[in-house]
Write a protein that holds these residues in place. Structure first.
Motif, PDB file in Angstrom:
ATOM      1  N   MET A  67      15.707  -3.958  -7.204  1.00 22.59           N
ATOM      2  CA  MET A  67      14.797  -3.197  -6.340  1.00 22.59           C
ATOM      3  C   MET A  67      13.983  -2.207  -7.155  1.00 22.59           C
ATOM      4  N   GLY A  68      13.935  -2.432  -8.446  1.00 19.62           N
ATOM      5  CA  GLY A  68      13.120  -1.559  -9.289  1.00 19.62           C
ATOM      6  C   GLY A  68      11.687  -2.052  -9.298  1.00 19.62           C
ATOM      7  N   MET A  69      11.086  -2.036 -10.458  1.00 18.59           N
ATOM      8  CA  MET A  69       9.694  -2.466 -10.537  1.00 18.59           C
ATOM      9  C   MET A  69       9.603  -3.987 -10.522  1.00 18.59           C
ATOM     10  N   GLY A  70       8.640  -4.487  -9.773  1.00 18.36           N
ATOM     11  CA  GLY A  70       8.329  -5.907  -9.838  1.00 18.36           C
ATOM     12  C   GLY A  70       8.859  -6.733  -8.688  1.00 18.36           C
ATOM     13  N   GLU A  71       8.316  -7.929  -8.592  1.00 15.60           N
ATOM     14  CA  GLU A  71       8.733  -8.885  -7.557  1.00 15.60           C
ATOM     15  C   GLU A  71       9.625  -9.933  -8.237  1.00 15.60           C
ATOM     16  N   LEU A 124      19.068  -9.162  -4.324  1.00 17.34           N
ATOM     17  CA  LEU A 124      17.693  -9.368  -4.777  1.00 17.34           C
ATOM     18  C   LEU A 124      16.766  -9.027  -3.615  1.00 17.34           C
ATOM     19  N   SER A 125      15.816  -8.163  -3.886  1.00 13.45           N
ATOM     20  CA  SER A 125      14.864  -7.788  -2.832  1.00 13.45           C
ATOM     21  C   SER A 125      13.519  -8.440  -3.089  1.00 13.45           C
ATOM     22  N   THR A 126      13.005  -9.118  -2.078  1.00  9.19           N
ATOM     23  CA  THR A 126      11.691  -9.753  -2.217  1.00  9.19           C
ATOM     24  C   THR A 126      10.744  -9.267  -1.126  1.00  9.19           C
ATOM     25  N   SER A 127       9.477  -9.249  -1.490  1.00  5.50           N
ATOM     26  CA  SER A 127       8.458  -8.876  -0.502  1.00  5.50           C
ATOM     27  C   SER A 127       8.156 -10.055   0.418  1.00  5.50           C
ATOM     28  N   SER A 129       0.796  -1.224   0.000  1.00  2.00           N
ATOM     29  CA  SER A 129       0.000   0.000   0.000  1.00  2.00           C
ATOM     30  C   SER A 129       0.831   1.278   0.000  1.00  2.00           C
ATOM     31  N   PHE A 130       2.157   1.158   0.244  1.00  2.00           N
ATOM     32  CA  PHE A 130       3.013   2.350   0.285  1.00  2.00           C
ATOM     33  C   PHE A 130       3.827   2.484  -1.006  1.00  2.00           C
ATOM     34  N   CYS A 131       3.633   1.549  -1.941  1.00  2.00           N
ATOM     35  CA  CYS A 131       4.518   1.489  -3.114  1.00  2.00           C
ATOM     36  C   CYS A 131       3.765   1.919  -4.360  1.00  2.00           C
ATOM     37  N   HIS A 132       4.343   2.844  -5.071  1.00  2.00           N
ATOM     38  CA  HIS A 132       3.614   3.329  -6.242  1.00  2.00           C
ATOM     39  C   HIS A 132       3.560   2.305  -7.356  1.00  2.00           C
ATOM     40  N   VAL A 170      14.932  -8.449   2.246  1.00  2.00           N
ATOM     41  CA  VAL A 170      13.514  -8.774   2.441  1.00  2.00           C
ATOM     42  C   VAL A 170      12.771  -7.511   2.874  1.00  2.00           C
ATOM     43  N   SER A 171      11.682  -7.251   2.195  1.00  2.00           N
ATOM     44  CA  SER A 171      10.859  -6.083   2.535  1.00  2.00           C
ATOM     45  C   SER A 171      10.017  -6.437   3.750  1.00  2.00           C
ATOM     46  N   PHE A 172      10.528  -6.125   4.917  1.00  2.00           N
ATOM     47  CA  PHE A 172       9.883  -6.577   6.145  1.00  2.00           C
ATOM     48  C   PHE A 172       8.799  -5.593   6.590  1.00  2.00           C
ATOM     49  N   HIS A 173       9.206  -4.387   6.888  1.00  2.00           N
ATOM     50  CA  HIS A 173       8.323  -3.228   7.026  1.00  2.00           C
ATOM     51  C   HIS A 173       7.340  -3.204   8.195  1.00  2.00           C
ATOM     52  N   ALA A 174       7.162  -4.287   8.917  1.00  2.00           N
ATOM     53  CA  ALA A 174       6.225  -4.238  10.042  1.00  2.00           C
ATOM     54  C   ALA A 174       6.591  -5.326  11.037  1.00  2.00           C
ATOM     55  N   PHE A 206      17.245  -6.623   6.044  1.00  2.00           N
ATOM     56  CA  PHE A 206      15.818  -6.391   6.296  1.00  2.00           C
ATOM     57  C   PHE A 206      15.526  -4.941   5.913  1.00  2.00           C
ATOM     58  N   GLU A 207      14.654  -4.781   4.924  1.00  2.00           N
ATOM     59  CA  GLU A 207      14.276  -3.417   4.541  1.00  2.00           C
ATOM     60  C   GLU A 207      13.062  -3.012   5.369  1.00  2.00           C
ATOM     61  N   TYR A 208      13.102  -1.768   5.826  1.00  2.00           N
ATOM     62  CA  TYR A 208      12.019  -1.318   6.705  1.00  2.00           C
ATOM     63  C   TYR A 208      11.695   0.130   6.350  1.00  2.00           C
ATOM     64  N   PRO A 224      13.577   5.885   4.615  1.00  2.00           N
ATOM     65  CA  PRO A 224      12.577   6.944   4.815  1.00  2.00           C
ATOM     66  C   PRO A 224      11.554   6.856   3.678  1.00  2.00           C
ATOM     67  N   PHE A 225      10.293   6.874   4.024  1.00  2.00           N
ATOM     68  CA  PHE A 225       9.247   6.706   3.001  1.00  2.00           C
ATOM     69  C   PHE A 225       9.400   7.765   1.904  1.00  2.00           C
ATOM     70  N   ASN A 226       9.384   7.314   0.682  1.00  2.00           N
ATOM     71  CA  ASN A 226       9.412   8.234  -0.455  1.00  2.00           C
ATOM     72  C   ASN A 226       7.979   8.500  -0.887  1.00  2.00           C
ATOM     73  N   GLU A 227       7.588   9.747  -0.668  1.00  2.00           N
ATOM     74  CA  GLU A 227       6.178  10.057  -0.928  1.00  2.00           C
ATOM     75  C   GLU A 227       5.917  10.172  -2.424  1.00  2.00           C
ATOM     76  N   ALA A 271      13.424   7.584  -6.568  1.00  2.00           N
ATOM     77  CA  ALA A 271      13.674   6.854  -5.326  1.00  2.00           C
ATOM     78  C   ALA A 271      12.842   5.579  -5.264  1.00  2.00           C
ATOM     79  N   CYS A 272      13.221   4.716  -4.317  1.00  2.00           N
ATOM     80  CA  CYS A 272      12.536   3.432  -4.130  1.00  2.00           C
ATOM     81  C   CYS A 272      11.035   3.601  -4.087  1.00  2.00           C
ATOM     82  N   GLY A 273      10.347   2.760  -4.816  1.00  2.00           N
ATOM     83  CA  GLY A 273       8.897   2.751  -4.738  1.00  2.00           C
ATOM     84  C   GLY A 273       8.220   3.835  -5.555  1.00  2.00           C
ATOM     85  N   GLN A 274       9.020   4.637  -6.241  1.00  2.00           N
ATOM     86  CA  GLN A 274       8.410   5.707  -7.043  1.00  2.00           C
ATOM     87  C   GLN A 274       8.492   5.389  -8.528  1.00  2.00           C
TER      88      GLN A 274
HETATM   89  N1  SAH Z   1       9.300  -6.056  -5.154  1.00  2.00           N
HETATM   90  C1  SAH Z   1      10.483  -6.138  -4.418  1.00  2.00           C
HETATM   91  C2  SAH Z   1      11.588  -5.227  -4.916  1.00  2.00           C
HETATM   92  C3  SAH Z   1      11.211  -3.851  -5.378  1.00  2.00           C
HETATM   93  S1  SAH Z   1      10.862  -2.611  -4.209  1.00  2.00           S
HETATM   94  C4  SAH Z   1      10.213  -5.870  -2.971  1.00  2.00           C
HETATM   95  O1  SAH Z   1       9.113  -5.440  -2.638  1.00  2.00           O
HETATM   96  O2  SAH Z   1      11.087  -6.135  -2.160  1.00  2.00           O
HETATM   97  C5  SAH Z   1      12.405  -2.188  -3.416  1.00  2.00           C
HETATM   98  C6  SAH Z   1      12.215  -1.691  -1.976  1.00  2.00           C
HETATM   99  O3  SAH Z   1      11.596  -0.409  -1.936  1.00  2.00           O
HETATM  100  C7  SAH Z   1      11.309  -2.601  -1.168  1.00  2.00           C
HETATM  101  O4  SAH Z   1      11.806  -2.803   0.127  1.00  2.00           O
HETATM  102  C8  SAH Z   1      10.037  -1.811  -1.112  1.00  2.00           C
HETATM  103  O5  SAH Z   1       9.229  -2.220  -0.061  1.00  2.00           O
HETATM  104  C9  SAH Z   1      10.539  -0.398  -0.984  1.00  2.00           C
HETATM  105  N2  SAH Z   1       9.565   0.638  -1.312  1.00  2.00           N
HETATM  106  C10 SAH Z   1       8.516   0.559  -2.136  1.00  2.00           C
HETATM  107  N3  SAH Z   1       7.847   1.745  -2.172  1.00  2.00           N
HETATM  108  C11 SAH Z   1       8.519   2.585  -1.366  1.00  2.00           C
HETATM  109  C12 SAH Z   1       8.354   3.962  -1.032  1.00  2.00           C
HETATM  110  N4  SAH Z   1       7.383   4.684  -1.555  1.00  2.00           N
HETATM  111  N5  SAH Z   1       9.238   4.516  -0.188  1.00  2.00           N
HETATM  112  C13 SAH Z   1      10.268   3.785   0.310  1.00  2.00           C
HETATM  113  N6  SAH Z   1      10.492   2.493   0.012  1.00  2.00           N
HETATM  114  C14 SAH Z   1       9.624   1.888  -0.814  1.00  2.00           C
END
Ligand code: SAH
Ligand code: SF4
Length: 400
Positions: free
Chosen positions: A198-202, A232-235, A146-149, A254-258, A297-299, A330-333, A374-377
């Motif tokens: 860490m670009g687009m896609g899983e 390699l980054s995975t959700s 829900s935070f990823c564009h 690993v996209s841990f986040h919570a 661990f990505e958070y 830091p969340f990229n808006e 930035a990540c997720g944008q």
């Molecule tokens: N699909 C894979 C890899 C791509 S995303 C995955 O989800 O791991 C690369 C990283 O950026 C992930 O950790 C993801 O959760 C994070 N990310 C996505 N949107 C973001 C945002 N708006 N701000 C910061 N990080 C974000």
């Protein structure tokens, strides 16, 4: 290694979009993206005698991946007639750069077009001690974090191995990184020293293509990026995680986040299928963990959602026993995003708790924010542009 309950292997429905190796134009088979064995087989199928095929494949491999050559005519250690035959049957095709933006901080964002007119974004991030290329594995994503564009866009298709390694090749073109005549590959400092998926896609939903492309990236007689410099980054596609170590051997993030299933279900909905405990079991059993290779661990830091002291403490409890580094992002808006970035002091406090518990806790500096790199944008600007063109068309009845 900790013993774990067997993980149910669910069918990977997303791995369904196989793209033929032929290019749309001439119908010639693209050699980019074939494994070494695949290249040899393709040459044999096209009439190269079997006993020569290994050597020819090696020569062609070096031209393509060590020297960056795109024309068979330039492969001067092959007979002229053979080069002409190759030219008639094969292609050396890579994505096409549609646009390039350079941020004030030096970050470069490329929009690359692949077969079918689809576009993916690729980001190059220069730093003092390294240069990281962030590449895409899919057009869009099936998941809906829900935070990823990227997650707001539907999956269009998986990238082929050629399109994945092609992103690296095209970035090398732009950075003028291929060795010049007479130059060895180690003569100049590396501009692309690291690759992150860490670009687009899983990436784990496009496993075979990602694997083949990364094998090419690692091959010593070519781009030669060490497996330790590929992440390699995975959700959290649990059934595919062990394969990452076994078949690719690169580093895992690993996209841990919570820290609770309730919050992770909302942020990373794949958690409803494989929850935090199942994911952690898979990580504890991860083959590289037995060699103490750290998992990242990505958070993502979302204000008042997952950024409390309690979260930080729970996080270190959860990952206890796993050699890990925690990368705070830091969340990229992005326009319309339902979250805001945590305050800087909050992020630092969170990092401090983790650090004191014995884990490295770097805060990822947002890069290329002025160009939405930035990540997720990723893809957002393009999608927005396209949407607004579509909106214009709807309003005016004129197709732009
Ligand atoms: N699909 C894979 C890899 C791509 S995303 C995955 O989800 O791991 C690369 C990283 O950026 C992930 O950790 C993801 O959760 C994070 N990310 C996505 N949107 C973001 C945002 N708006 N701000 C910061 N990080 C974000
Ligand atoms: Fe897909 Fe990763 Fe974005 Fe989630 S964070 S929607 S898995 S690209």
């Amino acid at each position: 290694m900790t013993a774990t309950a067997p993980i149910p292997h669910a069918p990977i429905t997303q791995d369904l979009l196989t793209i033929p190796r032929k290019t749309p134009e001439g119908g010639r088979v693209n050699l980019v993206g074939l494994t070494r064995d695949g290249l040899r087989t393709a040459l044999i199928e096209a009439g190269t005698p079997e006993k020569q095929a290994g050597m020819r494949a090696g020569q062609i491999w070096q031209w393509i991946y060590q020297k960056g050559v795109r024309e068979f005519s330039a492969m001067t250690n092959l007979a002229k007639a053979y080069r002409a035959e190759l030219e008639a049957t094969f292609d050396i095709a890579v994505p096409e750069v549609v646009s390039k933006q350079v941020s004030l901080d030096g970050t470069r964002k490329y929009l690359m077009r692949i077969a079918g007119g689809h576009e993916v974004e690729v980001v190059y991030i220069p730093e003092e001690d390294r240069g990281t290329l962030c590449i895409s594995s899919q057009v869009g994503c099936t998941l809906t974090c829900s935070f990823c564009h990227t997650g707001t866009q539907k999956l269009v298709r998986n990238l082929t191995a050629g399109e994945i390694i092609g992103q690296v090749m095209v970035a090398r073109d732009d950075l003028d990184e291929w060795p010049r005549p007479g130059e060895g590959s180690g003569d100049r400092p590396r501009l692309i020293s690291n690759i992150v998926l860490m670009g687009m896609g899983e990436p784990l939903y496009n496993f075979e293509n990602v694997r083949d492309a990364m094998k090419i990236a690692m091959d010593g007689e070519g781009i030669a990026i060490s497996r330790r410099r590929i992440t390699l980054s995975t959700s959290g596609v649990v059934p595919e995680i062990a394969r990452c170590a076994e078949e690719i051997g690169c580093m895992l993030a690993v996209s841990f986040h919570a820290t609770t299933n309730e919050v992770r279900d909302r942020l990373v909905p794949i958690n409803k299928r494989w929850n935090i405990q199942t994911l952690l079991d898979a990580l504890r059993a991860y083959p590289k963990v037995s060699n103490s290779e750290r998992i990242t661990f990505e958070y993502v830091m979302l204000k008042d959602v997952n950024d409390s002291d309690e979260d930080a403490r729970r996080l270190v409890q959860l990952i206890r026993g796993i050699p890990a580094k925690i990368n705070l992002i830091p969340f990229n808006e992005w326009p319309g995003a339902p979250y805001v970035r945590s305050d800087w002091t909050r992020i630092e406090r969170f990092a401090d708790i983790i650090y004191k518990a014995g884990y490295a806790s770097p805060i990822r500096t947002p890069r290329g924010e002025d160009i939405m790199a930035a990540c997720g944008q990723l893809k957002s600007a393009t999608e927005r542009a396209r949407k607004s063109r579509a909106e214009i068309a709807a309003e005016t009845g004129v197709t732009p």
